[in-house]
Design a protein around this motif. Structure first.
Motif, PDB file in Angstrom:
ATOM      1  N   GLN A   1       0.802  -1.214   0.000  1.00 51.37           N
ATOM      2  CA  GLN A   1       0.000   0.000   0.000  1.00 51.37           C
ATOM      3  C   GLN A   1       0.839   1.270   0.000  1.00 51.37           C
TER       4      GLN A   1
ATOM      5  N   ARG B   1      -7.315  -0.674  -4.671  1.00 50.98           N
ATOM      6  CA  ARG B   1      -8.386   0.000  -3.957  1.00 50.98           C
ATOM      7  C   ARG B   1      -7.845   1.323  -3.438  1.00 50.98           C
TER       8      ARG B   1
ATOM      9  N   ILE C   1      -5.168   6.269   0.938  1.00 51.81           N
ATOM     10  CA  ILE C   1      -4.608   4.920   1.035  1.00 51.81           C
ATOM     11  C   ILE C   1      -4.851   4.234  -0.300  1.00 51.81           C
TER      12      ILE C   1
ATOM     13  N   GLU D   1      -4.123   0.680  -2.094  1.00 47.88           N
ATOM     14  CA  GLU D   1      -3.625  -0.650  -1.738  1.00 47.88           C
ATOM     15  C   GLU D   1      -4.014  -1.708  -2.760  1.00 47.88           C
TER      16      GLU D   1
END
Lengths: 156, 117
Positions: A6, A92, A109, A111
């Motif tokens: 990530q 994602r 984020i 990831e």
């Protein structure tokens, strides 16, 4: 638990959640700080989502997984113009916007369920530029020069 | 930067960061499973780590996921470790690892040659 890779980034921007939301989603703004690209989506859960290059090619594509303006946006995201990245499949992306005093805390984020992902490596060098440019744009009305045109190092 | 050093000054908070290093994006319950700390203690430490920006968290449904945010540590690194030092330090650290693993093999009566990567 599945191993993941990530990219994590937190930045505080002197703006409102509403303005930041617009900047992240509307072409008028993204063209200025995100390498002259535009996103296309109906912005509702399950809707398709794309990033288009200035000449109209699809750079990345996916789907809106969760949307809660101006607080939260989750996208399914796959690169479409580099075969080795496309081969890694969908990632994602989560944007979380939280008002903190006179600023907004933006958490990003990105990831993927894969270790040693080339896609995450690629976005990890692009995101800091794009997000710094977004911050500059909102705070000073001027984005960073190196993120205004396609193709740029920051957008690969 | 004070908040970062304060957050890092406690062993249990460093253990929490190690845990996220192993597996990023854990919930409070998952973190508690792997650590010998009460739920309340973990919650308290997470708040401090997040204030120091060493942890980023996002909600997924009703669960809060915690991620290691490397940026503050990177800033410390950038401030005190120049780009020339980093190569020398890396070489020293590799040498130390190599010698220690070779010494380990001698003690165990194994080969003394270090393995080529």
């Amino acid at each position: 638990m599945m191993k993941k890779d990530q990219f994590v980034y937190v930045t505080y921007i002197r703006t409102t959640p509403e303005k930041l939301w617009k900047a992240l989603t509307e072409p008028e703004f993204t063209r200025q700080f995100w390498c002259n690209t535009a996103q296309e989506s109906e912005w509702k859960p399950g809707a398709s989502w794309k990033i288009l290059t200035p000449d109209g090619r699809v750079a990345d594509s996916g789907e809106v997984l969760e949307i809660e303006p101006p607080r939260r946006l989750v996208l399914k995201w796959r690169n479409e113009f580099r075969p080795e990245l496309k081969a890694e499949g969908y990632s994602r992306l989560t944007y979380q916007l939280e008002k903190e005093g006179k600023s907004v805390k933006l958490t990003v984020i990105h990831e993927i369920e894969k270790e040693g992902s080339k896609f995450i490596e690629a976005v990890s060098s692009g995101w800091p530029h794009i997000l710094a440019s977004l911050k500059s744009l909102l705070e000073t009305s001027e984005s960073l020069e190196e993120t205004r045109e396609w193709p740029q190092e920051a957008c690969k | 930067m004070d908040a970062v050093f304060k957050a890092l000054a406690t062993a249990s908070r460093r253990t929490l960061l190690d845990e996220l290093r192993k597996e990023n994006g854990q919930t409070l319950s998952e973190l508690c499973e792997h650590l010998d700390m009460t739920r309340q203690a973990v919650t308290k430490h997470l708040v401090l780590l997040e204030k120091a920006n060493l942890i980023a968290s996002v909600w997924r449904g009703r669960e809060k996921l915690h991620y290691l945010n490397p940026m503050p540590l990177h800033e410390i690194y950038e401030r005190w470790i120049g780009k020339y030092e980093r190569h020398r330090l890396q070489a020293l650290s590799d040498l130390k690892k190599g010698l220690e693993s070779a010494a380990g093999r001698i003690r165990r009566g194994g080969q003394t040659k270090t393995k080529k990567k």
